[in-house]
Design a protein around this motif. Structure first.
Motif, PDB file in Angstrom:
ATOM      1  N   SER A  71      -5.340 -16.783  -7.412  1.00  0.00           N
ATOM      2  CA  SER A  71      -5.656 -17.459  -6.146  1.00  0.00           C
ATOM      3  C   SER A  71      -4.639 -17.152  -5.046  1.00  0.00           C
ATOM      4  N   ALA A  72      -3.697 -16.249  -5.337  1.00  0.00           N
ATOM      5  CA  ALA A  72      -2.686 -15.899  -4.331  1.00  0.00           C
ATOM      6  C   ALA A  72      -3.362 -15.238  -3.134  1.00  0.00           C
ATOM      7  N   PRO A  73      -2.908 -15.552  -1.929  1.00  0.00           N
ATOM      8  CA  PRO A  73      -3.484 -14.904  -0.738  1.00  0.00           C
ATOM      9  C   PRO A  73      -3.254 -13.392  -0.784  1.00  0.00           C
ATOM     10  N   LEU A  74      -4.140 -12.670  -0.121  1.00  0.00           N
ATOM     11  CA  LEU A  74      -4.044 -11.218  -0.070  1.00  0.00           C
ATOM     12  C   LEU A  74      -3.590 -10.758   1.310  1.00  0.00           C
ATOM     13  N   ARG A  75      -3.030  -9.557   1.334  1.00  0.00           N
ATOM     14  CA  ARG A  75      -2.613  -8.940   2.595  1.00  0.00           C
ATOM     15  C   ARG A  75      -2.882  -7.455   2.511  1.00  0.00           C
ATOM     16  N   PHE A  76      -3.031  -6.846   3.689  1.00  0.00           N
ATOM     17  CA  PHE A  76      -3.125  -5.395   3.763  1.00  0.00           C
ATOM     18  C   PHE A  76      -1.716  -4.843   3.863  1.00  0.00           C
ATOM     19  N   GLU A  77      -1.406  -3.845   3.054  1.00  0.00           N
ATOM     20  CA  GLU A  77      -0.157  -3.101   3.157  1.00  0.00           C
ATOM     21  C   GLU A  77      -0.546  -1.756   3.745  1.00  0.00           C
ATOM     22  N   ILE A  78      -0.023  -1.437   4.930  1.00  0.00           N
ATOM     23  CA  ILE A  78      -0.462  -0.284   5.704  1.00  0.00           C
ATOM     24  C   ILE A  78       0.722   0.660   5.909  1.00  0.00           C
ATOM     25  N   GLY A  79       0.512   1.921   5.625  1.00  0.00           N
ATOM     26  CA  GLY A  79       1.564   2.911   5.812  1.00  0.00           C
ATOM     27  C   GLY A  79       1.067   4.104   6.597  1.00  0.00           C
ATOM     28  N   CYS A  80       1.962   4.710   7.348  1.00  0.00           N
ATOM     29  CA  CYS A  80       1.638   5.908   8.115  1.00  0.00           C
ATOM     30  C   CYS A  80       2.605   7.020   7.715  1.00  0.00           C
ATOM     31  N   TRP A  81       2.043   8.134   7.268  1.00  0.00           N
ATOM     32  CA  TRP A  81       2.803   9.321   6.892  1.00  0.00           C
ATOM     33  C   TRP A  81       2.681  10.329   8.025  1.00  0.00           C
ATOM     34  N   HIS A  90       8.360  15.100   4.892  1.00  0.00           N
ATOM     35  CA  HIS A  90       8.466  14.316   3.658  1.00  0.00           C
ATOM     36  C   HIS A  90       7.304  14.676   2.742  1.00  0.00           C
ATOM     37  N   PRO A  91       7.505  14.572   1.429  1.00  0.00           N
ATOM     38  CA  PRO A  91       6.375  14.830   0.526  1.00  0.00           C
ATOM     39  C   PRO A  91       5.300  13.752   0.698  1.00  0.00           C
ATOM     40  N   GLU A  92       4.072  14.098   0.323  1.00  0.00           N
ATOM     41  CA  GLU A  92       2.989  13.115   0.393  1.00  0.00           C
ATOM     42  C   GLU A  92       3.375  11.887  -0.436  1.00  0.00           C
ATOM     43  N   PRO A  93       3.161  10.699   0.102  1.00  0.00           N
ATOM     44  CA  PRO A  93       3.600   9.477  -0.587  1.00  0.00           C
ATOM     45  C   PRO A  93       2.771   9.171  -1.837  1.00  0.00           C
ATOM     46  N   GLU A  94       3.368   9.345  -2.986  1.00  0.00           N
ATOM     47  CA  GLU A  94       2.676   9.062  -4.249  1.00  0.00           C
ATOM     48  C   GLU A  94       2.418   7.567  -4.419  1.00  0.00           C
ATOM     49  N   GLY A  95       3.298   6.739  -3.871  1.00  0.00           N
ATOM     50  CA  GLY A  95       3.173   5.288  -4.016  1.00  0.00           C
ATOM     51  C   GLY A  95       2.337   4.640  -2.936  1.00  0.00           C
ATOM     52  N   GLY A  96       1.677   5.435  -2.110  1.00  0.00           N
ATOM     53  CA  GLY A  96       0.845   4.876  -1.054  1.00  0.00           C
ATOM     54  C   GLY A  96       1.665   4.365   0.112  1.00  0.00           C
ATOM     55  N   PRO A  97       1.228   3.287   0.742  1.00  0.00           N
ATOM     56  CA  PRO A  97       1.872   2.808   1.964  1.00  0.00           C
ATOM     57  C   PRO A  97       3.372   2.556   1.838  1.00  0.00           C
ATOM     58  N   VAL A  98       3.799   2.030   0.704  1.00  0.00           N
ATOM     59  CA  VAL A  98       5.202   1.666   0.554  1.00  0.00           C
ATOM     60  C   VAL A  98       6.137   2.876   0.648  1.00  0.00           C
ATOM     61  N   CYS A 142       5.701   5.366   2.802  1.00  0.00           N
ATOM     62  CA  CYS A 142       5.527   5.974   4.123  1.00  0.00           C
ATOM     63  C   CYS A 142       6.686   5.609   5.058  1.00  0.00           C
ATOM     64  N   PRO A 143       6.953   6.446   6.072  1.00  0.00           N
ATOM     65  CA  PRO A 143       8.029   6.145   7.015  1.00  0.00           C
ATOM     66  C   PRO A 143       7.712   4.984   7.963  1.00  0.00           C
ATOM     67  N   LEU A 144       6.455   4.575   8.016  1.00  0.00           N
ATOM     68  CA  LEU A 144       6.078   3.382   8.773  1.00  0.00           C
ATOM     69  C   LEU A 144       5.296   2.488   7.824  1.00  0.00           C
ATOM     70  N   LEU A 145       5.709   1.235   7.720  1.00  0.00           N
ATOM     71  CA  LEU A 145       5.077   0.288   6.801  1.00  0.00           C
ATOM     72  C   LEU A 145       4.899  -1.037   7.508  1.00  0.00           C
ATOM     73  N   LEU A 146       3.692  -1.599   7.412  1.00  0.00           N
ATOM     74  CA  LEU A 146       3.474  -2.929   7.952  1.00  0.00           C
ATOM     75  C   LEU A 146       2.514  -3.691   7.064  1.00  0.00           C
ATOM     76  N   ASP A 147       2.644  -4.991   7.112  1.00  0.00           N
ATOM     77  CA  ASP A 147       1.764  -5.891   6.385  1.00  0.00           C
ATOM     78  C   ASP A 147       0.914  -6.642   7.384  1.00  0.00           C
ATOM     79  N   ARG A 148      -0.319  -6.881   6.991  1.00  0.00           N
ATOM     80  CA  ARG A 148      -1.213  -7.679   7.818  1.00  0.00           C
ATOM     81  C   ARG A 148      -1.909  -8.671   6.897  1.00  0.00           C
ATOM     82  N   SER A 149      -1.791  -9.960   7.201  1.00  0.00           N
ATOM     83  CA  SER A 149      -2.435 -10.976   6.384  1.00  0.00           C
ATOM     84  C   SER A 149      -3.945 -10.843   6.458  1.00  0.00           C
ATOM     85  N   LEU A 150      -4.578 -11.189   5.365  1.00  0.00           N
ATOM     86  CA  LEU A 150      -6.027 -11.161   5.278  1.00  0.00           C
ATOM     87  C   LEU A 150      -6.545 -12.548   5.648  1.00  0.00           C
ATOM     88  N   ALA A 151      -7.378 -12.631   6.663  1.00  0.00           N
ATOM     89  CA  ALA A 151      -7.891 -13.913   7.131  1.00  0.00           C
ATOM     90  C   ALA A 151      -9.289 -14.218   6.607  1.00  0.00           C
TER      91      ALA A 151
END
Length: 140
Positions: A54-64, A70-78, A80-89
């Motif tokens: 039941s924990a709330p969800l958020r979007f984790e967004i990264g920009c490469w 830099h090598p392609e990010p194997e771990g996804g957004p985390v 990336c050189p730009l990382l932001l979170d956006r709460s899911l409403a």
């Protein structure tokens, strides 16, 4: 997010909406762009903000950014050189599809380094974490 939509339903709805918006899963992350041919590539994951179903969800967004080398990010957004979170409403699959659509529209518009820099300057992305290599590159 309320109990109207559990995490499994939210993830299923989000995956469908991302695929419809042109961001299918690739290597476990929703990706917009191709690291072999695009200047910037966006990665998005849906993450729980805590333990339990039941924990709330958020979007984790990264920009490469290709120009950083830099090598392609194997771990996804985390990774990336730009990382932001956006709460899911959203509390329903329909609302979630709309929210995903808005997110895809946003990152689709930011398809170049200059557009990314302008969005950061204007505050359109909020206050993302930007690593030093990207900050220096954008200042050049």
């Amino acid at each position: 997010m309320t109990s109207a939509m559990d995490q499994k339903a939210a993830r299923t709805a989000a995956t469908k909406a991302f695929k419809t918006g042109g961001m299918p899963l690739r290597k476990g992350h929703h990706r917009l762009g191709d690291p072999k041919s695009d200047d910037i590539v966006w990665y998005v994951d849906l993450r729980a903000q805590g333990a339990g179903p039941s924990a709330p969800l958020r979007f984790e967004i990264g920009c490469w950014v290709a120009a950083l080398g830099h090598p392609e990010p194997e771990g996804g957004p985390v990774d990336c050189p730009l990382l932001l979170d956006r709460s899911l409403a959203a509390t329903t699959p329909t609302e979630l599809a709309d929210e995903v659509g808005e997110l895809v529209d946003l990152v689709s518009r930011l398809d170049s380094v200059s557009a990314l820099g302008a969005a950061l300057t204007s505050g359109e992305l909020g206050r993302p974490l930007v690593d030093q290599s990207l900050r220096t590159f954008l200042e050049e």
